[in-house]
Design an enzyme around this catalytic site. Structure first.
Site, mmCIF file in Angstrom:
data_model
loop_
_atom_site.group_PDB
_atom_site.id
_atom_site.type_symbol
_atom_site.label_atom_id
_atom_site.label_comp_id
_atom_site.label_asym_id
_atom_site.label_seq_id
_atom_site.Cartn_x
_atom_site.Cartn_y
_atom_site.Cartn_z
ATOM 1 N N LYS A 91 0.855 -1.182 0.000
ATOM 2 C CA LYS A 91 0.000 0.000 0.000
ATOM 3 C C LYS A 91 0.896 1.238 0.000
ATOM 4 C CE LYS A 91 -3.834 1.736 2.896
ATOM 5 N NZ LYS A 91 -4.664 1.365 4.081
ATOM 6 N N SER A 166 -9.465 1.262 3.510
ATOM 7 C CA SER A 166 -8.665 2.129 2.677
ATOM 8 C C SER A 166 -7.618 1.394 1.836
ATOM 9 C CB SER A 166 -7.940 3.166 3.541
ATOM 10 O OG SER A 166 -7.015 2.534 4.410
ATOM 11 N N SER A 190 -9.377 -1.345 7.517
ATOM 12 C CA SER A 190 -8.906 -1.051 6.157
ATOM 13 C C SER A 190 -8.193 -2.193 5.448
ATOM 14 C CB SER A 190 -8.000 0.179 6.175
ATOM 15 O OG SER A 190 -8.752 1.333 6.393
#
Lengths: 473, 67
Positions: A91, A166, A190
């Site tokens: 990420k 997320s 997330s």
């Protein structure tokens, strides 16, 4: 499903179908090279990701170099371990030396760190091949947003829908077979939300299990890194490579890292499951409730003992965690908010603003509430080995730029386990009538990821939800 | 107990105390943001026993030099 059985391999698209467990088996047998798998992975990203936007940066050259090094180790019979030669993504809020790390934000558009985050360094040291950096909500919070420098990721099951967040790019990329593994971060869900709505496995480990050093903070007291893979068995491999004490992370806890793969016995006979029903039966979409209850029935059929329980209402966890998060968020972003508010996306900016108006005493009261809620939950582990509930209360949301809503009123069923800091795993357990994935969660005692993974793996051995492919794949 | 929502003027005071001096466009966003969190803060402000500990632990060993 026997997750160690090699498939027939004929072309590059088949290579991207292989799980971590299958790859390491084939590498060890010298039937397959990390170089071929890396090339297939890069080609697949090139072919598919223009429709998904799951990657912000693809690190082709570095990946090819790492793949050759891994291949040499296998040829010499000296692989580092089970993660050697496995392509993975990070990420984009995870810092990477020499590679732009933006957190999907204009604020960090040109940020090229000089050091790897601890988790990035560990995965590389384990022989993993970094393929690139995945899209996220801005700073792992403000999203989905269409006013950022990069577009939001889309859901490979239906690109008119979002992949949750997320860790949106990580979820979409793993589900679409762009990479077999990715690291997400999880502050309130997330890792598990995108895992749930993308039909993959996602684990938020115990707070302190994987270092947060070098990861852009969202909420210091709740931030976790976690593996996202297509199968639970793969999660076990990636967790083993990523976990470990980091003396430079004040939140890191010095606990031995067990062999998570060894815990996957396939048996849940006698496992005591507390099914937290009030977090989903009152608010979830009907297809979610049906899928979760059916999944629990499968575990019961395998010999687990299940009892239905109720804990504090979901809204209590959400209020406490949100107050803590917004307060910490403001402390992190105050300077930029005051000096360059226009460089924030709308959603992050309004959340940060709100944090500026929370009083110090509210923050402390929320932390006291956290103690109360976590203590209540932990007491259930006197009589249960794991807790279970829904993975997310709805299928994936539509991708609607006009539907952006400050503090969208989601019932965030992942948040209680974030607040408690305990390991929680999202496991696919069905599909909506519209063909979108559904999931349930399994949570365990602090640092008992092994039992959580064992239960999820046992479920996947007798079900096939995790083997289904999105249309884009 | 009846709760009264903060007015724009109340929010302006809170913003000033926080050192937030926004252009009108962003002040409107701030008012909208505060309207969203205010009910949450009301729910949070409940009576607690004096000895209730926050979920916060400080371990001084974590901050010793590493070498």
């Amino acid at each position: 499903m026997d997750h160690a059985a090699p498939k027939s391999i004929g072309n590059s698209s088949q290579l991207t179908e292989l799980s971590i467990v299958e790859l390491k088996t084939l590498y060890a047998a010298k039937s397959l090279s990390p170089v071929d798998v890396t090339e297939a992975t890069l080609k697949r990203i090139e072919d598919v990701d223009a429709n998904l936007h799951s990657f912000i940066t693809v690190t082709s050259d570095a990946a090819r170099t790492a793949a050759k090094e891994s291949e040499a180790r296998y040829r010499a019979g000296t692989p580092i371990g089970p993660f050697d030669g496995i392509p993975f993504a990070l990420k984009d809020n995870v810092e990477t030396a020499g590679i732009r790390s933006t957190s999907h934000s204009k604020l960090l558009f040109d940020n090229v760190p000089t050091e790897d985050a601890h988790v990035a360094a560990r995965l590389k040291a384990a022989g993993g091949i970094l393929i690139g950096k995945t899209s996220t909500f801005e700073f792992a919070l403000g999203g989905p947003s269409w006013d950022l420098p990069f577009p939001p990721a889309l859901n490979p099951w239906d690109t008119k829908h979002l992949p949750g967040g997320s860790s949106s790019g990580s979820g979409a990329a793993v589900a679409a077979r762009l990479v077999p593994a990715a690291i997400g971060t999880d502050t309130g869900g997330s890792v598990r939300w995108p895992a749930a709505v993308c039909g993959i496995a996602g684990l938020k480990p115990t707070y302190g299990r994987i270092s947060r050093r070098g990861v852009h903070p969202n909420t210091f007291s709740h931030d976790h890194c976690g593996p996202m893979t297509r199968t639970v068995a793969d999660c076990a491999v990636m967790l083993g490579a990523a976990a470990g004490y980091d003396a430079y992370d004040p939140g890191s806890i010095d606990e031995p890292v067990p062999d998570y793969g060894a815990a996957l016995t396939g048996s849940v006979a006698g496992l005591r499951i507390g099914l937290v029903t009030n977090w989903y039966r009152e608010d979830a979409a009907p297809e979610v409730t049906a899928a979760v209850d059916a999944a629990i029935a499968v575990l019961k059929g395998l010999g687990a003992h299940v009892a239905e329980i109720k804990l504090s209402p979901l809204s209590n966890y959400i209020d406490a965690k949100t107050t803590i998060s917004l307060s910490e968020l403001y402390a992190i972003h105050e300077k930029d908010l005051k000096e360059r508010p226009e460089d924030f996306g709308y959603l992050l900016r309004t959340r940060v603003m709100a944090g500026g108006l929370i009083r110090a005493e509210d923050y402390v009261q929320a932390m006291r509430w956290r103690t109360e809620l976590a203590t209540e939950m932990m007491a259930e582990f006197r009589r249960f080995d794991v807790l279970a509930t829904a993975g997310w209360l709805t299928p994936a949301e539509p991708a609607d730029p006009d539907g952006v809503d400050f503090f969208k009123k989601r019932q965030v069923v992942t948040m209680p386990f974030s607040l408690a800091g305990i390991p929680a795993l999202s496991v696919p357990c069905g599909f909506s009538p519209g063909g979108l994935p559904l999931a349930f969660q399994i949570a365990g005692r602090p640092f008992d990821e092994a039992t959580v993974l064992k239960a999820g793996d046992a479920y996947q051995r007798v079900t096939d939800w995790h083997t289904r492919k999105p249309p884009i794949a | 107990m009846t709760r009264k929502s903060a007015s724009r003027e109340d929010i302006a005071v809170l913003a000033r105390v926080a050192g937030l001096d926004f252009a009108p466009k962003y002040f409107d966003e701030l008012v909208e943001a505060y309207r969203n969190i205010e009910p949450m803060l009301w729910r949070l402000r409940q009576g607690r026993s004096r000895a209730d500990e926050p979920a916060h632990v400080y371990d001084p060993r974590k901050f010793m030099p590493k070498d």
